[in-house]
Write a protein that holds these residues in place. Structure first.
Motif, PDB file in Angstrom:
ATOM      1  N   ALA A  61      -5.688   2.021  -0.649  1.00  0.00           N
ATOM      2  CA  ALA A  61      -4.423   1.491  -1.141  1.00  0.00           C
ATOM      3  C   ALA A  61      -4.638   0.191  -1.906  1.00  0.00           C
ATOM      4  CB  ALA A  61      -3.447   1.276   0.008  1.00  0.00           C
ATOM      5  N   GLU A 202       1.578   3.375  -5.355  1.00  0.00           N
ATOM      6  CA  GLU A 202       1.307   2.789  -4.049  1.00  0.00           C
ATOM      7  C   GLU A 202       1.204   1.274  -4.127  1.00  0.00           C
ATOM      8  OE1 GLU A 202      -1.625   4.572  -1.001  1.00  0.00           O
ATOM      9  OE2 GLU A 202      -2.063   5.604  -2.869  1.00  0.00           O
ATOM     10  N   GLU A 235       4.970   3.694  -0.217  1.00  0.00           N
ATOM     11  CA  GLU A 235       3.656   3.941   0.368  1.00  0.00           C
ATOM     12  C   GLU A 235       3.740   4.513   1.781  1.00  0.00           C
ATOM     13  OE1 GLU A 235       4.596   1.070  -1.070  1.00  0.00           O
ATOM     14  OE2 GLU A 235       3.820  -0.687  -0.026  1.00  0.00           O
TER      15      GLU A 235
ATOM     16  N   ARG B 172       1.764  -1.992   5.258  1.00  0.00           N
ATOM     17  CA  ARG B 172       0.595  -1.311   4.703  1.00  0.00           C
ATOM     18  C   ARG B 172      -0.550  -1.263   5.688  1.00  0.00           C
ATOM     19  NH1 ARG B 172       1.383  -4.122  -1.072  1.00  0.00           N
ATOM     20  NH2 ARG B 172       2.501  -2.426  -2.062  1.00  0.00           N
TER      21      ARG B 172
END
Lengths: 635, 222
Positions: A61, A202, A235, B172
């Protein structure tokens, strides 16, 4: 041919790399060992294979440091083949990374590592996995070398195709992808546009670089719209679909076996239970401490005797040969540096590194991190900080390097400051035990350790508040416990001791020569009198001890020998009162790190912060000494 | 049981009377895309059936019975739309049309399950409030989604969503370690003294701090 090794943290990439290339890389059973990448070459059937090992990463990512480094290096080196190292015992994580590599158009061969452990737990249909993913899959056991040859053969024979496996995302993401790819005709270099666009969506910063600014702006807007519409960032949905796909693949290739928990698994459980875990943790930490102190101490006296027997009069001869005070300075300078190596590096640091290597490879450290995270947070640190602190009990030099596992610089600096001031290294322990511990009673030594612990707690809180820093929260994988392989432990120990020599020995040698010259020419004696109001008045120590204290800058343990020299007696109890010994040891315990630690800090943090930490540690050390003296005088 | 057409009318009146004043037949006609004459006829019928209070020249308001039907339909529509958009990732235009069809056919049981899975959402994707459940919905009461940190040792949950107001960096980090909606997570141990949670995601054992654990929302499962 260029070949990259990519995989999640802790899947055995580094071991596989050593097996393939015969080049040693430090590997540990905790995530984040490979900070910079290593490279090696082998020749197979006339072809040169250049293999490089990348830091472990969970995804591409491109957000965290390791992810960004991996995406960037992959793009820059543009490898002909990527070896995706997968952990067969935790396949989902690995598959998600493999799917991303395939998406970006790399030729991927899967090294299905830890197959020996996986076979005991469940069945994996390797052929089917290979058929589904359209990729060669080679089962490997990196630690024994199983499958490594086959892996190299598959690559050398150029049997690695580009897989055409495609992950389908949810309808919204798919529509964004087709909209973006039809509207923007950007060339995406070696990357398939679908893969590059996904990375752009992303939010991967590296991939933003391959698109034109109009496309990037559009992607940013689409990300924002997606977030508003779904109340979740894009994401999350992309990852969810990848894990969904990985789960579907796994359900087709993995079959469950009913295996009873092994002994290792049962011990593993105990190490994490709060009650048994704390007991085990305490045993482990005191084990580390005791083995360093006692095993190290025994080896030290053995080596010191052997050294004296071997060297004999060699240095006296050398001094005579050069002649004069200069001769004495050079000869003694070299002599003392060699003695330092024998009395500190070999016994204490070597023993410590072996113990550390065993701890790392057993997979125990992340457990200590998990158990201590709550407590560490209270002093403003991350659970991961425990590893550098344990390392610091051996030597501050590798401890400072070990703080690299901490992401934020501020947090690293707090950690290094605490480690330098409050975690006694093996030389400091030797001084504490060799002065107050030996001549004034163990009670005094214990008191010093208690003071250090208090400093650690108070300093942690203060720095935390002063730097307005909230420690980041923990997310660390806990690997299975495993029996360390002696080869790997010894190899690591060798590499680390070698590193230590390279960094520390030159400084040690130069420092010793300078200090000896100062002593021989009587320069150091000249500071005794001017500083005596401070030494005698403030610290309550005999005026000459200032020389030993100054020497402590170079080498802590030497100050002990120097005391003996300065007073002309090995029985320090006859010249110093227990209180004086205590003050001396307390100063040494909190005093600035030795020159080697200073040099490493300089390299890692720059001049400004290094000087700040050094000055404050010296001030702290002398203030504590002064306060102790006053308290002794009052009571 | 009210027919689909009846439900549409009641829904329309529900929307038009939200400001407190009765719905005019002309407005209802515009909303339903039919002639004012047929609206007058339909409104009269609904009034006879006890769904509407209708006064000539003033307009129509929902009776208690009518409001109940309209609220239920509205709730189903908005829940379905939320589900289509947030869970299935459908685009909003499509989702609205599909939700218009689903609102009449969605069973009460499905409605409950969607509500449960989405943690009893308060608003639908376009920001309109979802009428709250007026039933004794034991599923919702006993099993809403909750932060992972609320699970007890040994309990497992299915991840429903990650709290999206959190910083992207944290989200994330979590997703890269595998905390994504739909996966099963088992809490093995909560380390005391503010320690992390030791959890299992499939075969992976991970220690995550409290702050992370409160971002991940789960629904208890076996």
């Amino acid at each position: 041919m260029n070949i990259a090794l990519v995989g999640n943290p802790n899947v055995g990439k580094s071991v596989l790399f050593s097996r393939m290339t015969g080049i040693g890389v430090i590997s540990s059973n905790y995530p984040g060992t490979t900070v910079e990448f290593e490279e090696g070459r082998i020749v197979r059937s006339g072809e040169v294979l250049t293999i490089f090992d990348l830091p472990g990463t969970y995804s591409l990512a491109g957000i965290s440091e390791d992810e960004l480094v991996t995406t960037r290096l992959l793009a820059e080196r543009n490898p002909d083949v990527v070896i995706a190292v997968a952990d067969a015992t935790r396949l989902a994580q690995s598959l998600v990374l493999i799917l991303q590599l395939v998406e970006l158009g790399y030729r991927v061969v899967v090294a299905l590592n830890f197959m020996d452990v996986a076979r005991r737990r469940f069945s994996i249909d390797v052929v089917k996995l290979s058929e589904i993913l359209h990729l060669p899959v080679v089962p490997t056991v990196a630690v024994t070398g199983e499958g490594v040859d086959e892996l190299i053969q598959v690559i050398a024979a150029r049997k690695v195709p580009r897989s055409d496996f495609v992950v389908r995302y949810d309808t919204h993401i798919e529509s964004l992808l087709s909209a973006l790819s039809s509207e923007t005709g950007d060339r995406t270099g070696p990357f398939p546009s679908r893969g590059a666009l996904l990375k752009l969506l992303e939010g991967n910063e590296y991939f933003a670089g391959v698109f034109q600014s109009a496309t990037i702006e559009k992607a940013v807007r689409l990300r924002e719209e997606f977030r508003e519409e779904h109340m979740e960032s894009i994401e999350v949905h992309i990852s969810r679909d990848r894990f969904g796909e990985a789960g579907r693949v796994i359900s087709e290739v993995v079959g469950k076996l009913e295996a009873p928990p092994s002994l290792g698994e049962r011990i593993s459980e105990l190490t994490l239970r709060p009650f048994t875990g704390s007991i085990i943790l305490l045993l482990v930490l005191s084990g580390v401490f005791l083995s360093v102190v006692f095993v190290g101490g025994t080896i030290e006296s053995l080596l010191a005797q052997t050294y004296r027997a071997i060297v004999g009069d060699a240095f006296a001869d050398l001094a005579a040969l050069i002649g004069g005070q200069a001769g004495l300075a050079v000869a003694r300078g070299i002599d003392l540096s060699l003695q330092a190596i024998l009395s500190i590096v070999i016994p204490y640091i070597l023993v410590f590194y072996i113990v550390l290597g065993l701890l790392e490879d057993s997979g125990y450290l992340p457990r200590a991190v998990a158990l201590l995270d709550g407590l560490m947070h209270k002093i403003g640190l991350h659970g991961r900080a425990i590893i550098p602190m344990i390392v610091g009990m051996g030597c501050n030099v590798p401890a400072i390097l070990a703080t690299r596992v901490i992401e934020s610089r501020r947090e690293r600096l707090i950690l290094v400051t605490i480690t330098i001031m409050a975690v006694p290294c093996s030389a400091q322990v030797a001084v504490i035990l060799g002065t107050v511990g030996h001549f004034a009673g163990l009670g005094y030594a214990v008191l010093i350790f208690a003071i250090l612990l208090a400093i650690l707690l108070i300093l942690g809180r203060l720095l935390h508040r002063a730097m307005k820093f909230e420690p980041s929260t923990l997310a660390i994988e806990i690997p299975d416990l495993s029996v360390p392989r002696p080869r790997n432990v010894l190899y690591k120990t060798y590499m680390r001791v070698k590193d230590f020599f390279v960094i520390a020995f030159p400084i040690l040698l130069v420092g010793s020569l300078v200090l000896e010259t100062l002593t021989q020419y009587g320069i150091l004696d000249k500071v005794v009198d001017p500083l005596s109001p401070f030494t005698v008045g403030f610290l309550g120590l005999p005026a000459v001890t200032i020389i030993a204290l100054i020497f402590g800058v170079l080498r802590k343990e030497m100050s002990l020998q120097l005391l003996v020299l300065l007073f002309g007696t090995a029985n320090l109890a006859t010249v110093l009162s227990p209180e004086q010994l205590f003050v001396f040891a307390l100063i040494m315990a909190t005093y600035m790190p030795c020159l080697s630690a200073f040099a490493v800090m300089l390299k890692e943090f720059g001049l400004k912060d290094t000087i700040k930490v050094t000055v404050s540690s010296v001030v702290l050390a002398f203030s504590l000494g002064g306060i102790a003296h006053i308290l002794f005088a009052v009571f | 049981m009210a027919s689909e057409n009846v439900e549409e009318y009641l829904e329309c009146v529900f929307d038009l009377t939200r400001n407190g004043s009765p719905a005019k037949t002309s407005d209802i006609a515009a909303c339903m895309k039919v002639s004012p004459a047929s609206v007058t006829e339909m409104v009269q019928r609904l009034s006879d059936l006890g769904f509407l209070d209708y006064e000539k020249y003033k307009g129509a308001t929902l009776t208690e019975k009518g409001a109940e039907v309209a609220t239920r339909i509205k709730r189903k529509h908005r829940l379905a739309e939320s589900f289509l958009v947030r869970i299935l990732g459908m685009r909003r235009g499509e989702s609205h049309e599909e939700a218009c069809r689903l609102e009449h056919t969605l069973s009460d049981e499905s409605e409950r399950r969607i509500c449960q899975m989405m943690n009893n959402p308060q608003v639908c994707p376009d920001g309109k409030p979802i009428p709250q459940c007026d039933r004794e919905c034991r599923l919702c009461e006993s099993e809403p989604s909750m932060p992972l940190s609320d699970l007890e040792d040994g309990e497992a949950g299915l991840i429903t969503h990650l709290r999206c107001e959190e910083s992207p960096a944290k989200i994330r980090r979590l997703i890269s370690m595998g905390f994504v909606p739909g996966r099963r997570v088992l809490v093995e141990e909560e380390v005391p003294a503010g320690g992390p949670f030791v959890v299992k995601l499939d075969e992976c054992r991970i220690a995550i701090g409290r702050e992370y654990a409160s971002i991940v929302h789960v629904k208890r499962c076996a």
